[in-house]
Motif scaffolding. Structure first.
Motif, PDB file in Angstrom:
ATOM      1  N   GLY A 146      22.371  14.468  18.395  1.00  0.00           N
ATOM      2  CA  GLY A 146      21.906  13.248  17.756  1.00  0.00           C
ATOM      3  C   GLY A 146      22.576  12.015  18.333  1.00  0.00           C
ATOM      4  O   GLY A 146      21.919  11.009  18.656  1.00  0.00           O
ATOM      5  N   PHE A 147      23.905  12.076  18.479  1.00  0.00           N
ATOM      6  CA  PHE A 147      24.643  10.961  19.091  1.00  0.00           C
ATOM      7  C   PHE A 147      24.379  10.885  20.592  1.00  0.00           C
ATOM      8  O   PHE A 147      24.297   9.804  21.164  1.00  0.00           O
ATOM      9  CB  PHE A 147      26.149  11.116  18.831  1.00  0.00           C
ATOM     10  N   GLY A 148      24.254  12.054  21.232  1.00  0.00           N
ATOM     11  CA  GLY A 148      24.117  12.082  22.682  1.00  0.00           C
ATOM     12  C   GLY A 148      22.790  11.583  23.203  1.00  0.00           C
ATOM     13  O   GLY A 148      22.703  11.108  24.334  1.00  0.00           O
ATOM     14  N   LEU A 149      21.742  11.706  22.386  1.00  0.00           N
ATOM     15  CA  LEU A 149      20.401  11.323  22.833  1.00  0.00           C
ATOM     16  C   LEU A 149      19.898  10.056  22.143  1.00  0.00           C
ATOM     17  O   LEU A 149      18.692   9.809  22.088  1.00  0.00           O
ATOM     18  CB  LEU A 149      19.423  12.474  22.578  1.00  0.00           C
ATOM     19  N   ILE A 150      20.827   9.250  21.628  1.00  0.00           N
ATOM     20  CA  ILE A 150      20.442   8.085  20.839  1.00  0.00           C
ATOM     21  C   ILE A 150      19.970   6.908  21.691  1.00  0.00           C
ATOM     22  O   ILE A 150      19.215   6.047  21.221  1.00  0.00           O
ATOM     23  CB  ILE A 150      21.624   7.639  19.933  1.00  0.00           C
TER      24      ILE A 150
END
Length: 254
Positions: free
Chosen positions: A97-101
């Motif tokens: 979730g954080f990595g592909l934001i």
């Protein structure tokens, strides 16, 4: 106090690692004079789509992780097994979730700001003193890497009982270890466990000790595995061996 110090150190590192090098933008000062108030509002309310996209991506990978796990373990033949709980996949899901934001947030802001997007990014970079895009890309790469590693380790985190064998693959282990039921030396049931402070609390669990000294402590479990599952495993072992369960009250930490 500690939080303030950590925050200051993080911002200092961002300044050092990702220094902002201003690029010339035509009529930047004029555009900023007209739109600075709007950009401040966009900065404040950016948390709303940020958390929405992180939650949505996390949920998608949570579902995907459970589906992949179901497919991965479906063909395995085991009499009794313990696999990662569904909730485990929230952890790599958050990492993804954080990595592909960046892509959805960038798309949203380009859609809202149109030709002002470059001005807005220059405004935020100059305001904070570091290249936000480079910093975010670096952090996102780390989060995606963590998500991949956790997913890989999660698929190798299980315990299976097959015929006369027990297969144990701990979280963080790169290969499973196989034991025959005859390699079990003792099974002890404890009614209470001792906390880190040395206080006894009610927590029924088993300790299965193997001939090489390894201990399978069922109190160190996946947190969604009930005592009934472990009791079924112990009963299965007893039915295949001549072992008996020793019952003790308090498990005193070594």
């Amino acid at each position: 106090m500690l939080a303030s110090i950590v925050t200051a150190v993080i911002f200092l590192l961002l300044h050092v690692l990702f220094p902002h090098r201003p690029k010339p933008i035509k009529d930047y000062d004029k555009l900023l004079l007209v739109n600075e108030h709007k950009y401040k509002i966009y900065e404040i309310f950016s948390l709303i789509p940020l958390f929405f996209f992180i939650s949505a991506i996390c949920y998608v990978f949570y579902l995907l992780g459970n589906d992949v796990q179901a497919i991965y373990f479906r063909s395995r033949e085991a009499d009794l097994a313990i696999y990662p709980p569904a909730s485990f996949w929230l952890v790599p899901g958050l990492c993804f979730g954080f990595g592909l934001i960046i892509p959805p947030m960038e798309f949203l802001y380009r859609l809202m700001l149109q030709e002002e997007y470059e001005v807005y990014t220059a405004y935020t970079n100059r305001k904070h003193g570091f290249d936000g895009y480079r910093a975010m890309r670096f952090l996102c790469m780390g989060c995606v890497t963590a998500g991949v590693i956790l997913s890989f380790l999660g698929l190798g985190w299980y315990k299976e009982v097959r015929d006369d064998k027990i297969i144990i693959d701990d979280f963080g282990s790169l290969s499973p270890q196989e034991y025959s039921l005859q390699e079990i030396e003792s099974i002890t049931h404890f009614q209470q466990n001792t906390t880190a402070k040395g206080v006894a609390e009610v927590e029924p669990h088993y300790k299965i000790i193997f001939s090489d000294g390894r201990t399978w402590d069922t109190s160190d479990n996946f947190h969604e595995v009930g005592e009934e599952k472990y009791q079924a495993i112990v009963e299965y072992i007893l039915s295949k061996t001549k072992l008996e369960v020793a019952y003790k009250d308090v498990d005193v930490a070594d």
